[in-house]
Design a protein around this motif. Structure first.
Motif, PDB file in Angstrom:
ATOM      1  N   ALA A 106       3.561 -19.068   9.125  1.00 16.57           N
ATOM      2  CA  ALA A 106       3.132 -17.845   8.445  1.00 16.57           C
ATOM      3  C   ALA A 106       2.854 -18.083   6.962  1.00 16.57           C
ATOM      4  CB  ALA A 106       4.186 -16.759   8.602  1.00 16.57           C
ATOM      5  N   LYS A 107       1.783 -17.455   6.479  1.00 18.15           N
ATOM      6  CA  LYS A 107       1.487 -17.405   5.048  1.00 18.15           C
ATOM      7  C   LYS A 107       1.303 -15.943   4.659  1.00 18.15           C
ATOM      8  CE  LYS A 107      -0.512 -22.032   4.750  1.00 18.15           C
ATOM      9  NZ  LYS A 107      -1.671 -22.856   4.341  1.00 18.15           N
ATOM     10  N   PHE A 108       1.433 -15.669   3.353  1.00 17.76           N
ATOM     11  CA  PHE A 108       1.551 -14.282   2.947  1.00 17.76           C
ATOM     12  C   PHE A 108       0.603 -13.934   1.793  1.00 17.76           C
ATOM     13  CE2 PHE A 108       5.493 -15.812   4.735  1.00 17.76           C
ATOM     14  CZ  PHE A 108       5.690 -14.896   5.769  1.00 17.76           C
ATOM     15  N   VAL A 109      -0.089 -12.803   1.971  1.00 17.22           N
ATOM     16  CA  VAL A 109      -0.994 -12.273   0.957  1.00 17.22           C
ATOM     17  C   VAL A 109      -0.334 -11.042   0.342  1.00 17.22           C
ATOM     18  CG1 VAL A 109      -3.272 -11.323   0.475  1.00 17.22           C
ATOM     19  CG2 VAL A 109      -2.997 -13.100   2.238  1.00 17.22           C
ATOM     20  N   LEU A 110      -0.104 -11.081  -0.934  1.00 18.46           N
ATOM     21  CA  LEU A 110       0.554  -9.979  -1.632  1.00 18.46           C
ATOM     22  C   LEU A 110      -0.421  -8.843  -1.892  1.00 18.46           C
ATOM     23  CD1 LEU A 110       2.942  -8.785  -3.346  1.00 18.46           C
ATOM     24  CD2 LEU A 110       1.986 -10.060  -5.282  1.00 18.46           C
ATOM     25  N   ILE A 111      -0.003  -7.634  -1.527  1.00 15.53           N
ATOM     26  CA  ILE A 111      -0.724  -6.413  -1.886  1.00 15.53           C
ATOM     27  C   ILE A 111      -0.009  -5.812  -3.092  1.00 15.53           C
ATOM     28  CG2 ILE A 111      -1.452  -4.108  -1.174  1.00 15.53           C
ATOM     29  CD1 ILE A 111      -1.296  -5.072   1.730  1.00 15.53           C
ATOM     30  N   GLY A 112      -0.708  -5.624  -4.183  1.00 13.46           N
ATOM     31  CA  GLY A 112      -0.084  -5.066  -5.376  1.00 13.46           C
ATOM     32  C   GLY A 112       0.177  -3.579  -5.241  1.00 13.46           C
ATOM     33  N   CYS A 113       1.116  -3.083  -6.016  1.00 12.36           N
ATOM     34  CA  CYS A 113       1.431  -1.653  -6.046  1.00 12.36           C
ATOM     35  C   CYS A 113       1.177  -1.130  -7.455  1.00 12.36           C
ATOM     36  CB  CYS A 113       2.886  -1.417  -5.660  1.00 12.36           C
ATOM     37  SG  CYS A 113       3.306  -1.828  -3.956  1.00 12.36           S
ATOM     38  N   GLU A 114       0.151  -0.316  -7.604  1.00 13.55           N
ATOM     39  CA  GLU A 114      -0.149   0.260  -8.914  1.00 13.55           C
ATOM     40  C   GLU A 114       0.771   1.438  -9.228  1.00 13.55           C
ATOM     41  OE1 GLU A 114      -4.244   1.049  -9.711  1.00 13.55           O
ATOM     42  OE2 GLU A 114      -4.942  -0.591  -8.451  1.00 13.55           O
ATOM     43  N   LYS A 115       1.251   2.114  -8.167  1.00 14.13           N
ATOM     44  CA  LYS A 115       2.156   3.249  -8.355  1.00 14.13           C
ATOM     45  C   LYS A 115       3.172   3.254  -7.219  1.00 14.13           C
ATOM     46  CE  LYS A 115      -0.950   6.436  -5.923  1.00 14.13           C
ATOM     47  NZ  LYS A 115      -1.691   7.716  -5.996  1.00 14.13           N
ATOM     48  N   SER A 116       4.262   3.933  -7.472  1.00 12.57           N
ATOM     49  CA  SER A 116       5.339   3.982  -6.490  1.00 12.57           C
ATOM     50  C   SER A 116       4.986   4.922  -5.347  1.00 12.57           C
ATOM     51  CB  SER A 116       6.628   4.451  -7.165  1.00 12.57           C
ATOM     52  OG  SER A 116       7.664   4.596  -6.224  1.00 12.57           O
ATOM     53  N   PHE A 117       5.414   4.553  -4.158  1.00 16.82           N
ATOM     54  CA  PHE A 117       5.310   5.460  -3.023  1.00 16.82           C
ATOM     55  C   PHE A 117       6.540   6.361  -2.987  1.00 16.82           C
ATOM     56  CE2 PHE A 117       2.738   1.817  -1.501  1.00 16.82           C
ATOM     57  CZ  PHE A 117       1.547   2.500  -1.255  1.00 16.82           C
ATOM     58  N   PRO A 122      -1.345  -9.855 -10.607  1.00 16.67           N
ATOM     59  CA  PRO A 122      -0.885  -8.814  -9.674  1.00 16.67           C
ATOM     60  C   PRO A 122      -0.444  -7.533 -10.379  1.00 16.67           C
ATOM     61  CG  PRO A 122       0.113 -10.945  -9.162  1.00 16.67           C
ATOM     62  CD  PRO A 122      -0.557 -11.093 -10.494  1.00 16.67           C
ATOM     63  N   ASP A 123      -0.653  -6.418  -9.707  1.00 22.05           N
ATOM     64  CA  ASP A 123      -0.145  -5.123 -10.164  1.00 22.05           C
ATOM     65  C   ASP A 123       1.249  -4.915  -9.570  1.00 22.05           C
ATOM     66  OD1 ASP A 123      -2.418  -4.253 -11.603  1.00 22.05           O
ATOM     67  OD2 ASP A 123      -3.425  -3.732  -9.732  1.00 22.05           O
ATOM     68  N   PHE A 124       2.197  -4.594 -10.434  1.00 23.53           N
ATOM     69  CA  PHE A 124       3.552  -4.338  -9.979  1.00 23.53           C
ATOM     70  C   PHE A 124       4.043  -3.000 -10.524  1.00 23.53           C
ATOM     71  CE2 PHE A 124       3.746  -9.129 -10.053  1.00 23.53           C
ATOM     72  CZ  PHE A 124       3.776  -9.285  -8.673  1.00 23.53           C
ATOM     73  N   VAL A 125       4.742  -2.264  -9.699  1.00 19.35           N
ATOM     74  CA  VAL A 125       5.366  -1.022 -10.128  1.00 19.35           C
ATOM     75  C   VAL A 125       6.481  -1.330 -11.125  1.00 19.35           C
ATOM     76  CG1 VAL A 125       6.884   0.839  -9.338  1.00 19.35           C
ATOM     77  CG2 VAL A 125       4.838   0.288  -8.041  1.00 19.35           C
ATOM     78  N   THR A 126       6.566  -0.558 -12.174  1.00 20.20           N
ATOM     79  CA  THR A 126       7.623  -0.761 -13.172  1.00 20.20           C
ATOM     80  C   THR A 126       8.603   0.410 -13.202  1.00 20.20           C
ATOM     81  OG1 THR A 126       6.193   0.175 -14.902  1.00 20.20           O
ATOM     82  CG2 THR A 126       6.177  -2.227 -14.623  1.00 20.20           C
ATOM     83  N   GLU A 127       8.298   1.478 -12.481  1.00 21.73           N
ATOM     84  CA  GLU A 127       9.198   2.638 -12.455  1.00 21.73           C
ATOM     85  C   GLU A 127       9.015   3.399 -11.146  1.00 21.73           C
ATOM     86  OE1 GLU A 127      10.508   6.445 -15.275  1.00 21.73           O
ATOM     87  OE2 GLU A 127       8.775   5.195 -15.800  1.00 21.73           O
ATOM     88  N   ASN A 128      10.126   3.826 -10.553  1.00 19.39           N
ATOM     89  CA  ASN A 128      10.123   4.691  -9.372  1.00 19.39           C
ATOM     90  C   ASN A 128      10.707   6.051  -9.736  1.00 19.39           C
ATOM     91  OD1 ASN A 128      11.461   1.815  -7.828  1.00 19.39           O
ATOM     92  ND2 ASN A 128       9.369   2.511  -7.460  1.00 19.39           N
ATOM     93  N   PRO A 129      10.208   7.117  -9.136  1.00 11.74           N
ATOM     94  CA  PRO A 129      10.871   8.425  -9.330  1.00 11.74           C
ATOM     95  C   PRO A 129      12.313   8.403  -8.827  1.00 11.74           C
ATOM     96  CG  PRO A 129       8.665   8.708  -8.397  1.00 11.74           C
ATOM     97  CD  PRO A 129       8.955   7.243  -8.369  1.00 11.74           C
TER      98      PRO A 129
END
Length: 338
Positions: free
Chosen positions: A127-138, A190-197
């Motif tokens: 297995a190899k892995f492709v990262l999906i970035g998160c611009e905002k928190s879910f 990559p886009d990473f979330v820096t804060e979650n509600p």
């Protein structure tokens, strides 16, 4: 190396990758939701780039792509035992930062826990892995609190912006496979979330004394031990064994490994009729302390990665992040009682 492609060329790249890999990504399963007229986002093999769902959190984690819900380990007859064959084709899996962190937890259990599970190892190595970035928190995510919101442990990173696709490729094989596809070199980060509600606080003084707290009692009433929180969790790794015999020959059959859950009745049953953690409160207590206490004592980091899927899926609206945030008051309660 970073690249910018248009959607048409990205599909050409995907077609080239499909010649080598089975490609799994979150996709929409029409009509497969909780109700008959609703859809479900979960992992499946994709044929085109447009199938990938980038904007919604999958209901189930990627885990089922490398740790199948039901897996035949070997076949047996009166005379012999034969190990089940594994699909030799490697997998390319699209997943998010918290899930890459969860992969480390699964590796701990199946590869670094005093033995190597050969069935998992065969799938994991391919297995190899492709990262999906998160611009905002879910909704319900608390990955920032758990330190799983960022990672550099990926083979490639992907971002979609309108008709443009951005790639950061670290893996030489992937780079070579799509070398002939027209693309523009570009720096990609990559886009990473820096804060979650949602935020959680795990008390520094957390100990097994918290087991004495009355906080667990409410889950005797609220939890229905359906196990959904375990099955959607990217770090739960429990399973049970089933020996299946065939109708036409009861001396032949197969042994299967099947996902199981510390919440579901029967999981702790033993020979002689013994069983542990019969009360729902005890099951919730066990799961909670495994996720945010004893796992860290052994491995140095918490088992939970804060993806929030347990909160998303619970039919009784039990929030695991809320449970974690109750632990500080629970410790104070125990201390005062002593």
């Amino acid at each position: 190396m970073g690249y910018k492609l248009n959607l048409e060329n990205m599909n050409l790249a995907l077609n080239e990758l499909k010649k080598t890999y089975k490609i799994y990504a979150p996709k929409v399963f029409v009509g497969a939701g909780t109700f008959s007229d609703t859809d479900r986002v979960r992992y499946g093999e994709i044929e085109s780039f447009e199938e990938i769902e980038f904007d919604k959190k999958s209901s189930f984690s990627y885990k089922e792509t490398i740790l199948p819900t039901r897996q035949t380990l070997f076949f047996f007859t009166e005379d012999e035992c034969k190990e089940a064959e594994v699909d030799e084709r490697p997998a390319l899996i699209f997943l998010r930062s918290c899930e890459i962190h969860s992969l480390k937890r699964i590796d701990d259990i199946y590869l670094r826990n005093g033995f190597e599970d050969i069935y998992y190892k065969k799938m994991r190595e391919r297995a190899k892995f492709v990262l999906i970035g998160c611009e905002k928190s879910f909704e319900n995510c608390f990955c920032v609190s758990m330190g799983s919101n960022k990672t550099d442990e990926y083979n490639a990173y992907i971002k979609v912006d309108g008709q443009d696709v951005y790639l950061d490729i670290k893996d030489e094989e992937i780079e070579n496979i799509i070398s002939s596809i027209e693309k523009e070199e570009k720096e990609v980060k990559p886009d990473f979330v820096t804060e979650n509600p949602v935020k959680v606080n795990i008390p520094e003084n957390l100990s097994l004394e918290v087991m004495k707290s009355t906080m667990w009692n409410e889950y005797n009433e609220r939890c229905i031990t359906c196990g959904r929180c375990n099955f959607v969790c990217p770090t739960c790794t429990c399973f049970t064994m089933q020996d299946i015999t065939y109708k036409d020959n009861k001396n032949a059959g197969e042994r299967r490994r099947v996902w199981a859950s510390c919440h579901v009745d029967g999981y702790t049953d033993m020979a002689g009729g013994h069983s542990f953690r019969k009360e729902k409160a005890q099951k919730m207590r066990f799961k909670t302390l495994h996720k945010v206490y004893d796992y860290k004592k052994k491995w140095g980091y918490h088992m939970c990665v804060g993806c929030g899927r347990c909160d998303d899926i619970c039919p009784e609206y039990i929030s695991f992040s809320t449970i974690i945030n109750k632990l500080e008051d629970a410790m104070n309660e125990v201390k005062n009682n002593d």
